[in-house]
Design an enzyme around this catalytic site. Structure first.
Site, PDB file in Angstrom:
ATOM      1  N   THR A 187       0.853  -1.183   0.000  1.00  0.00           N
ATOM      2  CA  THR A 187       0.000   0.000   0.000  1.00  0.00           C
ATOM      3  C   THR A 187       0.885   1.228   0.000  1.00  0.00           C
ATOM      4  O   THR A 187       1.948   1.240   0.618  1.00  0.00           O
ATOM      5  CB  THR A 187      -1.034  -0.023   1.142  1.00  0.00           C
ATOM      6  OG1 THR A 187      -2.068   0.912   0.816  1.00  0.00           O
ATOM      7  CG2 THR A 187      -0.443   0.336   2.497  1.00  0.00           C
ATOM      8  N   CYS A 203      -3.266   7.784   7.750  1.00  0.00           N
ATOM      9  CA  CYS A 203      -3.844   6.446   7.664  1.00  0.00           C
ATOM     10  C   CYS A 203      -2.935   5.437   8.365  1.00  0.00           C
ATOM     11  O   CYS A 203      -1.748   5.695   8.548  1.00  0.00           O
ATOM     12  CB  CYS A 203      -3.948   5.995   6.210  1.00  0.00           C
ATOM     13  SG  CYS A 203      -5.279   6.738   5.285  1.00  0.00           S
ATOM     14  N   HIS A 206      -5.510  -1.048   4.818  1.00  0.00           N
ATOM     15  CA  HIS A 206      -5.154   0.381   4.781  1.00  0.00           C
ATOM     16  C   HIS A 206      -6.395   1.164   5.238  1.00  0.00           C
ATOM     17  O   HIS A 206      -7.338   1.341   4.467  1.00  0.00           O
ATOM     18  CB  HIS A 206      -4.746   0.762   3.357  1.00  0.00           C
ATOM     19  CG  HIS A 206      -4.334   2.201   3.191  1.00  0.00           C
ATOM     20  ND1 HIS A 206      -3.477   2.606   2.211  1.00  0.00           N
ATOM     21  CD2 HIS A 206      -4.664   3.325   3.867  1.00  0.00           C
ATOM     22  CE1 HIS A 206      -3.295   3.924   2.287  1.00  0.00           C
ATOM     23  NE2 HIS A 206      -4.023   4.389   3.273  1.00  0.00           N
TER      24      HIS A 206
END
Lengths: 211, 163
Positions: free
Chosen positions: B23, B29, B46
């Site tokens: 990712t 995040c 994610h």
């Protein structure tokens, strides 16, 4: 709990008319931003917004790419809530710095504090001019935070702004911009991630005369 | 070249024995990897926001740490992995800009807190983390080993670390 108006359907279903109205508004802001930068540097500056794109938040990293970029960030609040970013490639930041200093592009080779503060000031001027145009257009006051700068992966820079939008829906708008200084094209991205409610407000103000 | 599955924001993927799950550009995040060494089943989430219930459970469940983790664990079990035997690694939760001061947007810290709390709830051991700070992270989970390669920007340069 966050208030739960359904912006999801609204954003996904924006019609071409509303989209082109938004592009038009952002173009007014962009051209004012270009004028402000031109005044500051004495250079010919053109900024246009060719299109906006409605995209799922999920797909944003794929759309913006993983490249490391320089970004100036200002948060907008009050009459229009959103997140304004001014992105530049490293090389472009150096070239723009040279143009601003009246030097031959290529003279500066290192991204130092001087370049950083020049880029930050440039982002500040662009975003402020844009926000002022929007404020006049909406007839409302828009507050701004002082600018800050980051050098990082593009999606990482946008992350928290997407988190802000993501509280309300799974889609956001992405704004594409093109900038030319003295006829030289720059791959910059001047991006506004508006709060869904603010975007709705812009569209309603724009189309107010026709409904 | 092993196959690479790219996970978007508010998304997850699982796999077994081979390939890479990655990712890109975690800022505030969090990226959570879970890997069961015995069966070589692993996955990556994610997540954008901490708790689904706080935001009225709106939209895609994989965008929240708690409901996303639930989906990730379910799919790991489907492939024969055992979460109680698995190890977790946690990345992200940065605070990118110092001019962002509203509590509502201090999302990185809350994402990390909720991730740790939820992992504990499922009895999954957290064996490595690289969280907080100002910088973004990109991670790659190697399904053959469970090792996570992390790329981070430091002083304008990309650095790499293996967890």
């Amino acid at each position: 709990m966050v208030e739960s108006e359904d912006y999801e359907e609204y954003i996904k279903n924006l019609d071409e008319f509303a989209k082109s109205a938004l592009v038009e508004t952002f173009n007014i802001g962009a051209s004012r931003a270009a004028d402000a930068l031109s005044e500051m540097t004495g250079l010919t500056v053109d900024i246009t917004v060719p299109e906006i794109e409605i995209t799922s938040i999920k797909a944003v990293p794929e759309k913006v790419g993983e490249d490391v970029k320089v970004a100036v960030y200002i948060q907008l609040s009050g009459g229009f809530e959103g997140h304004a970013f001014f992105f530049l490639d490293f090389e472009d930041a150096l070239r723009i710095f040279d143009l601003m200093m009246g030097q031959e592009p290529g003279t500066t080779t290192e991204f130092d504090d001087m370049v950083a503060s020049a880029v930050m000031e440039m982002g500040n001027i662009l975003i402020s001019a844009f926000a002022n145009a929007l404020s006049e257009f909406l007839g409302t006051e828009i507050n701004q935070t002082p600018p800050d700068i980051a050098i990082d992966f593009t999606p990482a820079i946008l992350d928290f702004a997407l988190a802000d939008v993501g509280q309300h829906c799974d889609y956001t708008i992405l704004l594409q911009t093109e900038m030319r200084i003295e006829g030289v094209k720059f791959k910059e991205h001047f991006t506004i991630i508006p709060h869904p409610a603010s975007m709705k407000k812009v569209v309603e103000t724009l189309l107010g005369g026709f409904v | 070249m092993p196959t690479e599955i790219k996970v978007g924001i508010g998304d997850y993927a699982v796999g077994k024995k081979e390939g890479i799950i990655s990712t890109y550009g975690l800022g505030s995040c969090v990226g959570i990897t879970i890997y069961d060494r015995l069966t070589k089943v692993g996955g990556l989430l994610h997540a954008l926001l901490p708790e689904a219930s706080y935001y009225g459970n709106k939209g895609n469940p994989a965008k929240y740490v708690d409901t996303g983790l639930q989906l990730l664990i379910r799919d790991i079990q489907k492939l024969g992995g055992n979460p109680r035997r698995a190890e977790a690694k946690l990345f992200g939760g940065a605070h990118m800009f110092t001019n962002v001061t509203s509590e509502k947007l201090m999302i990185g810290k809350r994402n990390v807190e909720v991730a740790k709390r939820e992992l504990k709830k499922y009895g999954i051991r957290l064996v490595a983390e690289d969280t907080g700070g100002k910088g973004g992270r990109t991670i790659y989970l190697d399904l053959s080993t469970g090792k996570v390669r992390m790329r981070k920007v430091s002083g304008g340069k990309v650095i790499e670390k293996i967890y």
